[in-house]
Design an enzyme around this catalytic site. Structure first.
Site, PDB file in Angstrom:
ATOM      1  N   SER A  60       4.112  -7.228  11.333  1.00 26.00           N
ATOM      2  CA  SER A  60       4.868  -8.055  10.397  1.00 26.00           C
ATOM      3  C   SER A  60       5.331  -9.347  11.068  1.00 26.00           C
ATOM      4  CB  SER A  60       6.035  -7.246   9.822  1.00 26.00           C
ATOM      5  OG  SER A  60       6.569  -7.866   8.678  1.00 26.00           O
ATOM      6  N   ASP A 174       2.535  -4.761   4.575  1.00 28.21           N
ATOM      7  CA  ASP A 174       3.260  -4.786   5.842  1.00 28.21           C
ATOM      8  C   ASP A 174       2.933  -3.595   6.749  1.00 28.21           C
ATOM      9  OD1 ASP A 174       5.468  -4.612   7.788  1.00 28.21           O
ATOM     10  OD2 ASP A 174       6.416  -6.142   6.544  1.00 28.21           O
TER      11      ASP A 174
END
Length: 305
Positions: A60, A174
């Site tokens: 991320s 993510d």
């Protein structure tokens, strides 16, 4: 993960070679939204103290910062970060409600494209990989080659907030879902220190929000809520608070598990309750936190030798 130097032989070599003398670093950067700005300060301190970052793995925001460092673009990212205010942040969010997202993130993705400049992972001067979560296969997806922008886009796509990334039959969100701190994915050689920066660490004090009236944490969240229709639905006061709390505990626990399975030599941490996921207007403060805390951890490491 490169296994060549991570088996029994690698462990023996690391035992024989004093930790305090090692200057090569295999760096692992966690996800954490705006808290990931602390990665910038942490990297700056490592470089200033003469450590050589030989490889990076990120998830991320850690994928974004790590990828841009590997591409030699960290200074440019820092410059952009320090010019952001709440108005620019809301503009980058590009609110656009869809069946599977709140923001399409097109402006943010365009910014990522500008920063990555058509770089490919395999040609970066520093070894790099990042992880995303493929919701089609239900498995972790590790990017070790291909366009850097595609890999970073996939890794930063917060589920249910940003539009997922569709690519070659994959639908990626993510990477924190599968691997919030990818210590087991970094390409580590026998003499590398394993250094982790975890900006989704356990809270520094007990959480009492479930017992209280739920209010947005800051002005950015308040403005986002005012523009999102579903936030106006009158759920029980504890409905969203409970869902958010459970997600945070799960992320924290998964990160701690990763560290128990693959213990880092040095670990800098930022508790999740110190800053919000959306504190993107606190770049200077977060970068300084990363600098200060990495300095403290390196001093403790060298003292313990």
């Amino acid at each position: 993960m490169s296994m060549k130097h991570n088996g029994v032989a690698g462990n023996i070599m690391r035992t024989l070679y004093p930790r305090r003398l090692r200057k090569n670093v295999a760096l692992v950067l966690s996800g954490g939204g705006a808290r990931g700005y602390a990665h910038i300060g942490a990297i700056e301190v490592l470089v200033e103290r003469g450590y050589r970052i030989t490889s990076i793995a990120g998830t991320s925001m850690g994928a974004l910062v790590g990828g841009l460092y590997a591409a030699g673009k960290l200074d440019e990212l820092k410059r952009r970060v320090l010019t952001l205010d709440r108005r620019k942040i809301l503009g980058l969010m590009n609110i656009s409600l869809g069946l599977d997202h709140v923001a399409n993130g097109e402006r943010l993705m365009k910014l990522i494209d500008e920063l990555t400049h058509n770089e490919t992972i395999e040609n970066l001067p520093v070894k790099f990989c990042c992880v995303a979560s493929d919701i089609v296969s239900g498995k972790e997806r590790v990017f070790r080659s291909g366009p850097l922008c595609t890999a970073v886009r996939a890794s930063v796509s917060i589920p249910c907030f940003f539009k997922p990334v569709h690519e070659d039959g994959h639908i990626d969100v993510d990477g924190s879902i599968h691997n919030p701190l990818p210590l087991d994915r970094v390409d580590r050689k026998w003499n590398d220190l394993l250094v982790a920066v975890n900006v989704s660490a356990p809270d520094s004090e007990p959480f009492t929000g479930y017992l209280q009236h739920s209010e947005p944490a800051n002005d950015t969240e308040r403005k986002l809520r005012s523009r999102l229709p579903f936030f106006k639905i009158q759920f029980s006061e504890n409905y969203m608070t409970m869902a958010t709390r459970v997600a945070r505990i799960s992320l924290q626990n998964n990160t701690q598990m990763a560290m128990r399975l693959t213990p880092p030599d040095v670990c800098m941490e930022l508790p999740m309750n110190r800053y919000s996921l959306f504190d993107f207007d606190k770049g200077e403060e977060l970068i300084e936190y990363g600098r200060r805390e990495m300095e403290r951890q390196l001093d403790a490491f060298r003292a313990g030798g």
